[in-house]
Design a protein around this motif. Structure first.
Motif, short mmCIF file in Angstrom:
data_model
loop_
_atom_site.label_atom_id
_atom_site.label_comp_id
_atom_site.label_asym_id
_atom_site.label_seq_id
_atom_site.Cartn_x
_atom_site.Cartn_y
_atom_site.Cartn_z
N ASN A 13 26.31 -31.71 78.29
CA ASN A 13 27.36 -32.09 77.32
C ASN A 13 27.69 -33.57 77.43
O ASN A 13 27.86 -34.26 76.43
CB ASN A 13 28.62 -31.25 77.55
CG ASN A 13 28.46 -29.83 77.08
OD1 ASN A 13 27.53 -29.52 76.35
ND2 ASN A 13 29.36 -28.98 77.50
N TYR A 14 27.79 -34.07 78.67
CA TYR A 14 28.07 -35.49 78.87
C TYR A 14 26.95 -36.35 78.29
O TYR A 14 27.20 -37.32 77.58
CB TYR A 14 28.28 -35.79 80.35
CG TYR A 14 28.48 -37.26 80.61
CD1 TYR A 14 29.70 -37.87 80.32
CD2 TYR A 14 27.46 -38.05 81.13
CE1 TYR A 14 29.89 -39.23 80.53
CE2 TYR A 14 27.65 -39.40 81.35
CZ TYR A 14 28.86 -39.97 81.05
OH TYR A 14 29.04 -41.33 81.25
N GLU B 91 24.77 -35.60 75.98
CA GLU B 91 24.73 -35.52 74.52
C GLU B 91 25.84 -36.37 73.89
O GLU B 91 25.61 -37.08 72.92
CB GLU B 91 24.87 -34.07 74.07
CG GLU B 91 24.73 -33.89 72.58
CD GLU B 91 24.76 -32.43 72.17
OE1 GLU B 91 24.82 -32.18 70.96
OE2 GLU B 91 24.75 -31.56 73.05
N ALA B 92 27.03 -36.31 74.46
CA ALA B 92 28.13 -37.12 73.93
C ALA B 92 27.86 -38.61 74.09
O ALA B 92 28.16 -39.40 73.19
CB ALA B 92 29.42 -36.74 74.64
N ARG C 78 27.52 -41.23 70.98
CA ARG C 78 28.35 -42.43 70.90
C ARG C 78 27.48 -43.67 70.74
O ARG C 78 27.77 -44.55 69.94
CB ARG C 78 29.22 -42.56 72.14
CG ARG C 78 30.14 -43.76 72.09
CD ARG C 78 31.09 -43.78 73.29
NE ARG C 78 32.06 -44.82 73.16
CZ ARG C 78 31.87 -46.07 73.59
NH1 ARG C 78 30.75 -46.41 74.17
NH2 ARG C 78 32.81 -46.98 73.43
#
Length: 67
Positions: free
Chosen positions: A47-48, A50-51, A55
């Motif tokens: 998740n980190y 991908e975020a 960004r």
């Protein structure tokens, strides 16, 4: 801590979570707890990443709009 260092630490944490889950007893409760731990503990790393990539893409897209 740089974003890459945090990502590396999260993946190391995910590997440690896997070892903990392997050590749980193979009972009904153990399997249930293992599933919960796997879902919550391992999800942070992808998740980190991908975020962070989303960004970066958003910033790159915004920069290309300006001449």
């Amino acid at each position: 801590m740089t974003p890459q260092e945090l990502s590396d630490r999260l993946w190391q944490f995910a590997a440690r979570i896997a070892k903990v889950v392997d050590a749980l007893p193979d009972t009904r409760v153990g399997r249930h707890v293992a599933g919960q731990i796997v879902r919550s503990g391992i999800a942070a790393a992808p998740n980190y990443d991908e975020a962070r990539l989303a960004r970066a893409a958003r910033i790159s897209s915004a920069r290309s709009m300006w001449p």
